[in-house]
Design a protein around this motif. Sequence first.
Motif, PDB file in Angstrom:
ATOM      1  N   LEU A  18       0.836  -1.199   0.000  1.00 50.72           N
ATOM      2  CA  LEU A  18       0.000   0.000   0.000  1.00 50.72           C
ATOM      3  C   LEU A  18       0.873   1.251   0.000  1.00 50.72           C
ATOM      4  CD1 LEU A  18      -2.801  -0.943   2.569  1.00 50.72           C
ATOM      5  CD2 LEU A  18      -3.170  -0.330   0.170  1.00 50.72           C
ATOM      6  N   THR A  23       1.632   6.897  -6.141  1.00 49.23           N
ATOM      7  CA  THR A  23       0.590   7.843  -6.521  1.00 49.23           C
ATOM      8  C   THR A  23       1.133   9.021  -7.318  1.00 49.23           C
ATOM      9  OG1 THR A  23      -0.349   7.315  -4.349  1.00 49.23           O
ATOM     10  CG2 THR A  23      -1.437   9.026  -5.633  1.00 49.23           C
ATOM     11  N   ASP A  65      -2.098   9.453  -0.615  1.00 47.30           N
ATOM     12  CA  ASP A  65      -0.948   8.987   0.165  1.00 47.30           C
ATOM     13  C   ASP A  65      -1.304   8.871   1.645  1.00 47.30           C
ATOM     14  OD1 ASP A  65       0.624   8.705  -2.043  1.00 47.30           O
ATOM     15  OD2 ASP A  65       1.757  10.566  -1.769  1.00 47.30           O
ATOM     16  N   LYS A  68      -3.292   5.666   2.082  1.00 50.05           N
ATOM     17  CA  LYS A  68      -2.459   4.467   2.060  1.00 50.05           C
ATOM     18  C   LYS A  68      -2.019   4.096   3.473  1.00 50.05           C
ATOM     19  CE  LYS A  68       0.816   5.800  -0.677  1.00 50.05           C
ATOM     20  NZ  LYS A  68       1.972   5.876  -1.600  1.00 50.05           N
ATOM     21  N   ALA A 110       4.296   0.674   5.845  1.00 48.68           N
ATOM     22  CA  ALA A 110       3.690   1.616   4.906  1.00 48.68           C
ATOM     23  C   ALA A 110       4.612   2.799   4.630  1.00 48.68           C
ATOM     24  CB  ALA A 110       2.349   2.105   5.455  1.00 48.68           C
ATOM     25  N   HIS A 114       6.425   3.763   1.006  1.00 49.89           N
ATOM     26  CA  HIS A 114       6.288   5.029   0.281  1.00 49.89           C
ATOM     27  C   HIS A 114       7.641   5.584  -0.146  1.00 49.89           C
ATOM     28  CE1 HIS A 114       4.398   8.770  -0.965  1.00 49.89           C
ATOM     29  NE2 HIS A 114       5.401   9.403  -0.368  1.00 49.89           N
ATOM     30  N   THR A 130       1.968   9.719   4.016  1.00 50.06           N
ATOM     31  CA  THR A 130       1.646   8.344   4.422  1.00 50.06           C
ATOM     32  C   THR A 130       1.812   8.183   5.928  1.00 50.06           C
ATOM     33  OG1 THR A 130       2.327   7.487   2.268  1.00 50.06           O
ATOM     34  CG2 THR A 130       2.222   5.909   4.078  1.00 50.06           C
TER      35      THR A 130
END
Length: 226
Positions: A18, A23, A65, A68, A110, A114, A130
């Motif tokens: 995720l 993005t 973001d 996520k 996570a 990112h 995030t």
Amino acid sequence: MAIWLTLCGAILVIAYLLGSFPTGYIAVKQLKGIDIREVGSGSTGATNVLRTLGKVPGAVVLLIDCLKGALAIALVYGLFNFAPIPDFIPPTVDANIWQPWLLTLAGFAAVLGHSKSIFLGFTGGKSVATGLGTLLAISWQVGLATLGVFAIVIAISRIVSLSSIAGAIAVSMFMVVFHQPIPCILYAAIGGLYVIWRHRGNVERLLAGTEPKIGQNLPTEPEQAA
């Protein structure tokens, strides 16, 4: 026990994936046909999207973001709410004692995803949005307080990186103020340091007085988001 550990492992993998969803890269690639890692700061985050595409795309990337990170944490809550209690936890022990530790690991996964996206050759953004999403999902009070620090600093300085660093420093204090468990306090401390480390190029420009404000372009060569 094996099933429970498998579920926990699956959640951490999904949390990383995720976070890894690129993005900003996708938005700039689709709307402008360029690789965002080759323009501006080289980051795939919302600030560089703002510089490259404008306010609306930047805001959309920021929101996604954040989501996520929030979804990564929601997976953990879902596990403890709907999965059966594992056999290795005695019936006299509250299973939720393990929840903060898994929340912490999912948050880290996570945030790492990112900034080190598997879809972008382990490059990415600086994990601010995030990370904020994970905070809001862990404790909305901590998330909003951290966002408040960011908003105050950016209103005064008009510098996104300085505001992000201020939030990263303040978040540990808010975890303590709002009586969050030790694992979440550790997450805030280590995660905050990681976000600051991701901004090390910005720190150099801040010290040199060359860090751009909102609406300004970088005066130097792009900083590669390695």
